[in-house]
Every structure is written in C-alpha cells, then in structure tokens.
Design an enzyme around this catalytic site. Structure first.
Site, PDB file in Angstrom:
ATOM      1  N   GLU A 175     -30.939  -3.354  49.143  1.00  0.00           N
ATOM      2  CA  GLU A 175     -30.943  -2.289  50.142  1.00  0.00           C
ATOM      3  C   GLU A 175     -30.249  -1.019  49.656  1.00  0.00           C
ATOM      4  OE1 GLU A 175     -29.523  -3.768  53.881  1.00  0.00           O
ATOM      5  OE2 GLU A 175     -31.107  -5.265  54.037  1.00  0.00           O
ATOM      6  N   GLU A 383     -34.489 -11.007  53.051  1.00  0.00           N
ATOM      7  CA  GLU A 383     -33.559 -11.136  54.181  1.00  0.00           C
ATOM      8  C   GLU A 383     -34.344 -11.042  55.476  1.00  0.00           C
ATOM      9  OE1 GLU A 383     -30.109  -8.681  54.566  1.00  0.00           O
ATOM     10  OE2 GLU A 383     -29.633  -8.773  52.433  1.00  0.00           O
TER      11      GLU A 383
END
Length: 479
Positions: A175, A383
């Site tokens: 991320e 995720e």
C-alpha cells in the site's frame, strides 16, 4: 442485507485447485521486541511515542509479542488449516540505519520463521516494506528523497541473499498510497508530515524504490521466484453522473490508483495527474529512465480491498471538509493533493467497526479492472477483512458472525470475478490475529484470532475456524 448487497452465493462454490488460502500480518503491528537484537527505531516507533499521534498513547513496543511467540503462532496457523502466510520484514531489525551490513540476529528471526512455515506446509509470502522506514532514513529526508529508493534496493538484496533459497513469493511494497499520502500528506500515519508536494515526491520515490528493488531481487533470486507488489486501489464511484461528479471521480482515481498502477504496469504517469497537481509541482523529480525502472515485469499483482469510495464535486452544503469523510482518520490536512474540490460521502448501509461501508462489489470491480488492464498478469487478494468489537463469551470463546458474513460476501465476489475471467490465484485474510492497528492503537480488532493484550493468550474466533475449513476444502459454503 440483500444478496445483491453482500455478494453472497445462494449455493456452495469451489475455488480452483492450488488456490492459496492465507492470512496476513505486518511486522510493526505484531512483533514487539522493539529494542531487541540490534533493532533501532522505525518511523512508527517515533510516531507512536509522540503524544497525541496514536489513540490511548499505544505503541508497538510489545504488540502481540510475535517475536518471541512465532513458533507457536505458526503452529496455530497450521492447526487452523491455512496454506499461506503473508508477513513483512522489519527493515530496522535487519538493517538498523537503513544502510550498511545486515544484523544477523535480525535475519535469523526471519530465517527461523520461514523454516517453521515450510516445516508446517505453509507457503511464505514476504513483504519487504509495510510502512516501517528506519528512522535514520526519515531523518535524512525519508521517501520524498531519491536516495531512499536506492537504500531500499540495497535492503532488498540483503533479504534475497538471506532467504532467496526458501521464499518464492516476494512483495516489494504494501500500500504505497498509505505511505505517501497518509504519511506525508494528511500526517495521520508515520512519519506524520503534512506537505502535499512531499507526498507526491514520496509517491514517485516509492514507485522508483519498487522498481529498483524488483531489479535487485530479480538479479539475486532463483528463476522460480515470483515478484509482486501489493496496492490498495480504490473502487471510486461518482455520487451522481453529473459532469462535475464524474470529474471528481477522475481526480481521485488518478491519486488513489493510477499514480501507482500506471507507472508500474505501463511505464507512464497519467497526464491528468500532472495537470491536476501543476500548481503544486512540475514533477521534475521524475528523472529520465525512472519510468523504465519502475515498469519492471511482475509475476502477479496484489490487491488490498476493504471499502469503496463515493465522491462528488464539493459544494457549500457538504457537512465536513472532504478530507474528513474519506475513511482515513481525521486531519486538518488532506491526503489528496490537487483535489480540494472533491467531497467524500459515506453511503447508507452496514459498516464495520472502522466506520467503513461494506460493499463486496468493489472487490469484484477492482479484480475485473486489473484483469482487463494487465491481461495475463495473475492477481492475488493480499488483504481483505474487517474490524469488529469482538469480546469473549463467559466460556472464553469468541464468536464473530459479522466477520464470517463479511468474509463470505467478499469471497463470493472473488469467486464471481474468477468466473468472469479474472486469474485470481490466492486470498490473504487480514489479519491473522488482533494487533496494533496503527493510529487506532489496540482499539480496533481485525484478527481471526482474538488476543488478550494483558496475557497475550490467543483464542481463535469462530471466523478462524470457518476460514480454516474453507482453506482445507476450497469450498465456500452457502449462507
């Protein structure tokens, strides 16, 4: 909720053979042992020890003590039935200053962890960077500075030399949007800076660091190695189909998604991103061959997803500043450089304990988007999960039917994407166990395993048992 809202299947469905069923964690959130084995502070140590930055003054000094309990945690994963584990390495545990030789004691921890995983039939997926930059590199300027990308490549080479004979799946960054725009834009994540130009510079140097690290890994790892990056693209939706709202969607799509996926997948930055941010920077920090380096071939792409974003053109009637409605904690500063004219909206419906709307269709949409955008590139959901205020029952058991419903709906969306032609190879549940949830401290529980933070006792929740059964069979049961 209705079937259309949850994405639930009306009958059980089977996932492809060889599908990876994993759980995921991050080093600073679980390891603890913050000052052991030669480890020095990362930006998250500094941030969490700064008063007012983290709820309740919580820190990751102890976290859930995984550094000392990793063997038991691996056995627990094996007992649950998962066949993959995505973990990150603490850069400052391995290379304390971000420069120079490795600390062998730090590497030994990860060597033992990988050995334990393999001994239990669990495939390791190693993330090089999950937000914990060594503090000394931040003191030298951090990700807004070009040199940090070079230091990251050196660090990658150290890990490749130490673990390349045992780890197949390598993820460069987790991320990078959060690292750049929450860390240097809104300041709600470490290092807590709030400078829109620094955020854009950080985004580019994270991209460059990814490319340089991928080159270093490719040069040092066996041919069987699989290189990837985990992005958190946003399923951005316009509140209405008005031209102004559609333009708001375009602006946020450039900042949330295309600023990373375009250079990594296509070797270019979006022209509209340059136009939107021209009043802030001329992007002269992008050098001649950077984009060729960033576009290093990947073996698969990781997608992290929790909730969609609904945007519109800001109006005087909006209840709050745009940056306070985007689900990324409250700040006086926006994580969206050049998008001050955009407002974020929370749609009606069920939300998780984070206040995030539940909409599995966003996951399906993203998987299909990147399947079309990068045909032939396999995908993994690296995720996906939800926080709920879980509490033990009188008998000590922890039941979390809301999380089971959330996971079922999102896994149904994954299966639907596969049926629609997306080449999805695996799914990693966030998270293995309750842990330090960044600026929220220990107040939000994402884990499939409940952790008593006073005793460090682990108790698998009902969702862990449910997910383990799914991992063993590959069959998503009807709800």
């Amino acid at each position: 909720m209705s079937e259309s809202a949850t994405g639930s299947a009306s009958a059980s469905v089977s996932f492809p053979p060889g599908f990876l069923w994993g759980t995921a964690t991050a080093a600073y959130q679980i390891e603890g042992a913050a000052q052991e084995g030669g480890r020095t502070p990362s930006i998250w140590d500094t941030f969490s020890h700064t008063p007012g930055r983290v709820e309740n003054g919580d820190t990751g000094d102890v976290a859930v003590d995984h550094f000392h309990r990793s063997a038991d945690d691996v056995r627990m994963m094996a007992e649950l039935g998962v066949n993959a584990y995505r973990f990150s390495v603490s850069w400052s545990r391995v290379q304390p200053t971000g420069r120079g030789p490795a600390v062998q004691r730090g590497l030994d921890f990860y060597r033992q962890l990988v050995d334990d995983l393999l001994a239990h039939g669990i495939t390791p997926a190693l993330t090089l960077y999950h937000w914990d930059l060594p503090q000394e590199l931040e003191a030298a300027g951090g990700w807004p500075e070009r040199d940090t990308a070079s230091r990251f490549a050196d660090y990658a080479r150290i890990l490749a030399d130490a673990l390349g004979d045992r780890v197949v799946h390598w993820i460069t960054l987790n991320e990078p949007w959060c690292s750049a725009f929450l860390g240097y834009g809104s300041g709600v994540h470490a290092p807590g800076r709030s400078d829109p130009v620094a955020a854009l510079r950080a985004a580019h140097h994270l991209n460059l660091g990814h490319g340089l690290a991928a080159q270093a890994l490719r040069g040092a790892l066996p041919a069987r190695a699989q290189l990837a990056v985990s992005l958190n693209p946003s399923a951005v939706r316009a509140k209405t189909q008005s031209p102004a709202d559609l333009d708001a969607r375009r602006r946020i799509d450039a900042l949330a998604n295309r600023v990373f996926s375009d250079p990594m997948l296509h070797g270019s930055y979006p022209g509209d991103l340059f136009e939107d941010t021209a009043r802030l920077t001329d992007w002269s920090f992008v050098h001649g061959d950077d984009l060729a380096v960033i576009r290093h071939p990947l073996d698969w792409l990781g997608i992290n997803y929790y909730t969609p974003a609904v945007v519109s053109a800001a109006t005087d009637s909006d209840d709050a500043p745009a940056e306070r409605n985007d689900g990324h904690n409250s700040s006086e500063h926006s994580p969206w450089p050049g998008a001050d004219s955009v407002a974020f909206h929370r749609p009606p419906g069920d939300v998780t304990d984070m206040g995030w709307p539940i909409d599995p269709s966003g996951l399906h949409d993203l998987l299909m988007r990147y399947s079309r955008e990068a045909p032939g590139l396999p995908l993994m959901v690296t995720e996906n999960g939800a926080a709920y205020p879980d509490k033990p029952a009188a008998d000590g058991s922890v039941h979390d039917p809301e999380r089971i419903a959330y996971l079922h709906a999102h896994l149904a969306a994954v299966h639907r994407a596969i049926a629609d032609g997306a080449d999805v190879r695996g799914y990693f549940l966030w998270s293995l166990m309750d842990n330090f949830e960044w600026a929220y401290g220990y107040g939000k529980r994402f884990g499939a395993v409940y952790v008593d933070y006073e005793t460090q006792a682990r108790t698998p929740k009902s969702s862990a048992r449910w997910y383990g059964q799914l991992a063993r069979t590959g069959v998503l049961p009807s709800m």
